[in-house]
Design a protein around this motif. Structure first.
Motif, short mmCIF file in Angstrom:
data_model
loop_
_atom_site.label_atom_id
_atom_site.label_comp_id
_atom_site.label_asym_id
_atom_site.label_seq_id
_atom_site.Cartn_x
_atom_site.Cartn_y
_atom_site.Cartn_z
N LEU A 76 -2.36 1.12 1.48
CA LEU A 76 -2.84 0.23 0.43
C LEU A 76 -1.82 0.10 -0.70
O LEU A 76 -1.70 -0.96 -1.31
CB LEU A 76 -4.16 0.76 -0.13
N ILE A 130 -0.29 -8.38 -0.65
CA ILE A 130 -0.97 -7.60 0.38
C ILE A 130 -0.15 -7.49 1.66
O ILE A 130 -0.65 -7.03 2.68
CB ILE A 130 -2.34 -8.23 0.73
N GLY A 168 -3.26 -3.35 4.65
CA GLY A 168 -4.64 -3.11 4.24
C GLY A 168 -5.63 -3.22 5.38
O GLY A 168 -6.70 -2.58 5.35
N SER A 227 -10.61 0.63 -5.46
CA SER A 227 -10.96 -0.78 -5.28
C SER A 227 -10.53 -1.62 -6.48
O SER A 227 -10.04 -2.75 -6.31
CB SER A 227 -12.47 -0.93 -5.04
N VAL A 262 -6.79 -2.13 -6.26
CA VAL A 262 -6.43 -3.19 -5.30
C VAL A 262 -6.64 -4.56 -5.92
O VAL A 262 -5.83 -5.47 -5.74
CB VAL A 262 -7.26 -3.03 -4.01
N GLU A 319 -2.91 -5.85 -6.64
CA GLU A 319 -2.58 -6.67 -5.48
C GLU A 319 -3.28 -8.03 -5.49
O GLU A 319 -3.06 -8.85 -4.59
CB GLU A 319 -2.94 -5.92 -4.19
N ASP A 321 -6.25 -8.84 -4.77
CA ASP A 321 -6.94 -9.00 -3.50
C ASP A 321 -8.42 -8.66 -3.70
O ASP A 321 -8.84 -7.50 -3.57
CB ASP A 321 -6.32 -8.08 -2.44
N THR A 348 -10.38 -7.38 -0.12
CA THR A 348 -10.22 -5.98 0.30
C THR A 348 -10.89 -5.04 -0.68
O THR A 348 -11.49 -4.03 -0.29
CB THR A 348 -8.73 -5.64 0.44
N SER A 349 -10.81 -5.34 -1.98
CA SER A 349 -11.46 -4.52 -3.00
C SER A 349 -12.97 -4.46 -2.76
O SER A 349 -13.56 -3.37 -2.74
CB SER A 349 -11.16 -5.09 -4.39
#
Length: 484
Positions: free
Chosen positions: A171, A189, A201, A251, A254, A258, A260, A263-264
């Protein structure tokens, strides 16, 4: 002699020749093979329909796609038959059909790209369906490798901390790399190298699920200890909140570092559900939802890209030519499809940016309509239910949590993708499992599938009666040995 005093043998005498042996439990691999055959048939017919709608002739490329797809899933079936003979017979055929439909839609979008390039006098791009077939081959190879090498899924618990650390490293790598090596469309990512790119990820989520399943089993007493009792709900003690706070910080990291959101949300919600399954305490869910709300509130206040996502979600037509173009085109495509769809090859799904990856659901909705999209979602629902059924059937706690976590992460991913495409929630950038164009997602999801099938095999395998051997030394009766 009275009936009450009669021996069991006298009441129920053995038939002549003795009792028949118990029937051998069926592995239902034949059922799986038949269903895979139906998936191959549906995929092949769909490819032909796309060609016919586009007024294309039946080419060797089409035969190549159908033959390679058929061979790959027959190999996968043989691997399951040999190394997981008691696994659920519905899991692999459902994935085969989803993967086949994804290949059909990617091929359909390739034809649209070729037509557009010819219209503008540009070189025809190489078809992405060829690359998707290659990635499917690598994914099936990884699937078979896990089935062969992972003799017992419980061995994963021994290396849980190592796997968890590897997941965190996966990650973190895109976040610390320069944007030129990690950023695509605003999200950091990726690991991008010349001729090679990967999204770590996708693999990190599997490693972290294994880690959390092991920790929740080993520390279950810590998580089940009740704290204050508020409004009929047992809240956990403050000193026991460390693990969920760590998951929350990961989370949020992320999301912030990132950019994102998908994904979080995927990581934290999966951990939260696994925690609830392990403890059966609603208090953990309430604390988790509260932490999630706090994290997104501060992210909205501090970071501009989060505010852009939210404003685009609330009013995509307000900035139609810029940030709102993608979701607006998706909604137009879904509206064009209506209930029955325009038919395979008869719509204009290429008008939606990233139709092969993030927005392949919009392609399904336009060309197959609400009926087709509902059928695809039903396939995902059955897949998740069979995974949760595996979690209920398996005997050990680690297997239960691992199967539940792997199944739930598929459910969350589908919900987040479909919710973003239909404007139910903000866009997240996740891909549809087994259907979207892309190698990292496809390979990671097939590795996840292999672990789930190994757990299913263990859950459905009949218990083998232990052979009665000599009594252990501690239980052996004493015996007088005469002196010679």
């Amino acid at each position: 002699m009275s009936v009450a005093s009669a021996s069991p043998g006298a009441q129920f005498p053995s038939p002549p020749g003795g009792f028949a042996p118990a029937p051998v439990q069926s592995t239902r691999r034949g059922t799986e093979l038949i269903l895979i055959g139906f998936a191959i048939l549906i995929t092949t017919i769909s490819l032909v329909l796309v060609e016919a709608s586009q007024e294309q002739s039946i080419t060797w490329d089409l035969a190549k796609y159908a033959a390679t797809y058929s061979a790959l899933f027959l190999i996968a079936h043989l691997a399951v038959r040999r190394f997981a003979p008691y696994a659920d017979p519905l899991i692999l055929p459902i994935v085969a059909l989803l993967n086949g439909l994804g290949l059909v839609l990617i091929h359909r979008l390739d034809l649209a790209d070729a037509q557009s390039a010819a219209y503008f006098g540009l070189p025809v791009p190489s078809p992405d369906a060829n690359q998707q077939v290659l990635w499917t081959t690598l994914a099936i190879a990884g699937f078979v490798a896990v089935l062969v090498l992972l003799k017992d899924y419980r061995l994963l618990a021994r290396y849980s901390y190592t796997l968890g650390l590897a997941g965190l490293v996966f990650l973190a790598i895109p976040a610390i790399l320069p944007s030129s090596f990690s950023e695509v469309n605003g999200a950091k990512i990726w690991i991008r190298l010349p001729g090679f790119s990967i999204q770590p990820g996708e693999f990190a989520k599997i490693l972290l699920i294994i880690f959390f399943a092991s920790v929740l089993v080993a520390k279950r007493d810590l998580f089940t200890t009740a704290g204050k009792h508020v409004f009929g709900i047992d809240l956990p003690r403050a000193r026991d909140l460390g693990p969920i706070l760590v998951a929350w910080m990961v989370s949020v990291g992320v999301l912030v570092l990132e950019k994102d959101l998908g994904t979080s949300l995927l990581l934290f919600s999966t951990v939260l559900v696994m925690l609830y399954i392990a403890t059966e305490r609603v208090g953990w869910l309430l604390i988790g939802v509260g932490l999630l709300g706090i994290g997104f509130f501060f992210a909205y206040q501090l970071f501009g890209h989060v505010r852009v996502r939210v404003s685009t979600w609330l009013d995509p037509l307000g900035d139609y030519n810029n940030t709102g173009y993608q979701i607006s085109q998706s909604l137009f495509g879904l509206a064009t499809g209506g209930v029955a769809g325009t038919g395979l090859g008869s719509g204009r799904p290429a008008q939606v940016p990233f139709a092969k990856t993030d927005f392949i659901v919009a392609t399904i909705g336009e060309e197959l309509g609400l009926i087709g999209l509902a059928a695809v979602l039903m396939l995902f629902l059955i897949l998740v239910i069979r995974g949760l059924r595996t979690a209920l059937a398996v005997r050990d706690s680690f297997g239960k949590l691992l199967a539940a976590g792997l199944s739930f992460t598929i459910a969350v991913q589908v919900f987040v993708v479909v919710g973003g495409v239909t404007k139910l929630i903000p866009l997240t950038g996740l891909t549809t499992p087994f259907m979207s164009y892309g190698g990292s997602s496809l390979l990671a999801n097939y590795l996840l599938l292999a672990i789930l099938i190994k757990i299913s095999d263990a859950a459905r395998e009949p218990a083998v009666p232990k052979k009665k051997g000599p009594a252990p030394i501690a239980d052996a009766p004493t015996e007088m040995v005469p002196r010679s």
